[in-house]
Write a protein that holds these residues in place. Structure first.
Motif, short mmCIF file in Angstrom:
data_model
loop_
_atom_site.label_atom_id
_atom_site.label_comp_id
_atom_site.label_asym_id
_atom_site.label_seq_id
_atom_site.Cartn_x
_atom_site.Cartn_y
_atom_site.Cartn_z
N TYR A 1 -21.43 120.01 53.53
CA TYR A 1 -22.68 119.21 53.40
C TYR A 1 -23.30 119.50 52.05
O TYR A 1 -23.36 120.67 51.63
CB TYR A 1 -23.69 119.57 54.50
CG TYR A 1 -25.06 118.95 54.23
CD1 TYR A 1 -25.29 117.61 54.43
CD2 TYR A 1 -26.09 119.74 53.70
CE1 TYR A 1 -26.52 117.03 54.15
CE2 TYR A 1 -27.32 119.18 53.41
CZ TYR A 1 -27.53 117.83 53.64
OH TYR A 1 -28.77 117.27 53.33
N MET B 1 -21.82 114.12 62.45
CA MET B 1 -21.70 115.57 62.30
C MET B 1 -22.71 116.07 61.28
O MET B 1 -23.33 117.13 61.46
CB MET B 1 -20.28 115.94 61.86
CG MET B 1 -20.00 117.43 61.88
SD MET B 1 -19.81 118.10 63.54
CE MET B 1 -18.10 117.64 63.86
N ARG B 2 -22.90 115.28 60.22
CA ARG B 2 -23.87 115.67 59.20
C ARG B 2 -25.29 115.65 59.76
O ARG B 2 -26.05 116.60 59.57
CB ARG B 2 -23.77 114.71 58.00
CG ARG B 2 -24.76 115.02 56.88
CD ARG B 2 -24.50 114.16 55.67
NE ARG B 2 -24.64 112.74 55.96
CZ ARG B 2 -23.64 111.85 55.94
NH1 ARG B 2 -22.40 112.25 55.66
NH2 ARG B 2 -23.86 110.58 56.20
N THR C 1 -24.17 119.76 60.22
CA THR C 1 -23.89 120.36 58.92
C THR C 1 -25.10 120.33 57.99
O THR C 1 -25.25 121.23 57.16
CB THR C 1 -22.68 119.69 58.25
OG1 THR C 1 -22.91 118.29 58.09
CG2 THR C 1 -21.42 119.92 59.06
N VAL D 1 -11.48 118.31 62.55
CA VAL D 1 -12.31 119.13 61.66
C VAL D 1 -11.45 120.17 60.95
O VAL D 1 -11.52 120.34 59.73
CB VAL D 1 -13.45 119.80 62.45
CG1 VAL D 1 -14.12 120.89 61.62
CG2 VAL D 1 -14.48 118.77 62.90
N GLN E 1 -18.06 111.78 60.74
CA GLN E 1 -18.59 112.59 59.65
C GLN E 1 -20.10 112.39 59.51
O GLN E 1 -20.85 113.37 59.34
CB GLN E 1 -17.91 112.23 58.34
CG GLN E 1 -18.45 112.98 57.13
CD GLN E 1 -17.68 112.66 55.86
OE1 GLN E 1 -16.55 112.19 55.91
NE2 GLN E 1 -18.30 112.92 54.72
N GLY F 1 -16.91 119.68 59.11
CA GLY F 1 -17.68 120.17 60.24
C GLY F 1 -17.51 121.67 60.43
O GLY F 1 -16.80 122.34 59.67
#
Length: 407
Positions: free
Chosen positions: A404, A114-115, A119, A143, A111, A150
């Protein structure tokens, strides 16, 4: 260029899960209140608007006085902010070490990365153009299950020309190479059912001072024909103008890069691009960040910017993409600044939203309109006033779920 590229072009040997992307689990009712909304890149903004997202789609949109906010909605105050459709990045890779064993790895580091990678920059849909399939498809499942916030993830099979092992991949790495049309068709048939497209290396970089290895057009066309018969798109890494000519001859759909250091596309190439509906992913910041001197980088960028301008002026669809994962320069600001040398603010917004939605036939994406997927981005500033505002993301929302939120 990067030690984490070991799995850049992994051939998908294990068929996992269903192909394609779907909405994440646990979508919620959201009310985005008070923002300026651009329903389309070329539309006039709707001020002081309310957007209601329910069950993953936009249930209502209008002025504050016209839209009733459900009592159970999560209300996000968008006063002073700008709301646009969710962004597409049409060239990414899930090749960094954090994605290894994505099916069983703890969710928290996935996570977080991914941020940082996607995101926080507004991406709600991405095309993975070459990674370890076991990891990418497992990541996609997590996801979509809501375990890792995501984007939609689409994936491709990569095929290389015979003896076309790129210099930036380890020599011992086994890559899917096709020497004949039959070999290319067999590779495509084997994996096209579980993957979303094909990527061909119509030009492969062997190292400075060495000739580029180009894929024979007949080999490329064999893979294209299989993909197109299954209704799936084909990307290409062209590397040089011979690779671009193979794109045209084989009927490839999308050029995944401009061609740094080469001249502007010829009138004949531009005519064929338009006739065949070929799209372009510029990846300009990739060339700006190459490990070369600043003068050389500036010249490479200038050639690619000129290609983008000629392509766009010719009416070709430009699709935003950064090659992130291959590069680790996550911030999208530079890409927007470089694109702005060739395109207007609204054209760049279109490359992120309506262009890819239309090109990839995603009929319910790319617009902020009733009935469309609730994939939206809330920006701190108006991108039509300053293109770098596209990188100033306050919220990224996919299918009505916040994936996000700026701290």
């Amino acid at each position: 260029m990067n030690g984490n590229l070991v799995r850049l072009a992994f051939c998908f040997f294990v068929l996992i899960g269903a192909a394609g992307a779907s909405a994440p689990a646990n979508a919620q009712t959201l009310a985005l209140v008070g923002g300026k909304v651009y329903a389309l890149p070329d539309a006039a903004p709707l001020p002081d608007a309310v957007i209601i997202a329910s069950d993953g789609v936009i249930a209502a949109i209008g002025s504050r006085s016209d839209v009733q906010i459900p009592s159970d909605a999560r209300v996000i105050d968008c006063t002073g902010k700008t709301v646009v459709a969710g962004f597409w990045n049409s060239h990414v890779h899930f090749t960094e070490a954090v994605w290894k064993n994505a099916g069983s790895a703890p969710a928290a580091p996935l996570q977080e990365h991914m941020r940082e990678m996607l995101t926080r920059w507004g991406f709600t849909t991405v095309w993975d153009l070459g990674s370890d399939g076991q990891d990418t498809l497992a990541l996609r499942r997590r996801v979509n299950a809501g375990e890792v916030p995501g984007p939609n993830i689409y994936s491709t099979l990569d095929i290389f020309p015979k003896d076309g092992h790129p210099v930036y991949l380890p020599a011992e790495m086994q890559l899917p190479e096709a020497a004949t049309p039959d070999e290319a068709a067999q590779l495509a048939r084997r994996y096209i059912g579980v993957l979303d497209g094909v990527k061909l290396f119509t030009g492969s970089f062997k190292g400075s001072g060495k000739p580029v290895v180009n894929m024979d057009p007949a080999v490329a066309k064999a893979a294209v024909d299989v993909a197109h018969a299954a209704g799936k798109p084909v990307f290409a890494h062209p590397q040089n103008m011979a690779g671009v000519d193979t794109v045209i001859a084989a009927g490839v759909d999308i050029m995944a890069h401009t061609v740094a250091g080469e001249p502007v596309y010829s009138p004949g190439q531009l005519a064929r691009f338009k006739q065949q509906g070929i799209a372009l992913v510029p990846t300009l910041s990739l060339f700006a960040k190459l490990p070369v001197g600043p003068d050389i980088a500036a010249r490479l960028v200038a050639t690619t910017v000129n290609q983008v301008k000629a392509f766009s002026d010719n009416g070709g669809p430009v699709l935003f993409g950064t090659d992130i994962g291959f590069t680790t320069y996550y911030d999208t600001t530079l890409e927007y600044e470089l694109m702005h040398r060739a395109l207007s603010e609204r054209q760049i917004l279109a490359s992120l939203t309506t262009n890819p939605a239309q090109y990839f036939k995603a009929a319910t994406k790319g617009r902020v309109e009733k009935g469309f997927d609730a994939d939206v981005v809330v920006l701190d500033g108006d991108p039509t006033a300053d293109v770098t505002n596209l990188a100033k993301v306050a919220y990224t929302i996919r299918a009505g779920k916040v994936i996000y939120q700026k701290p």
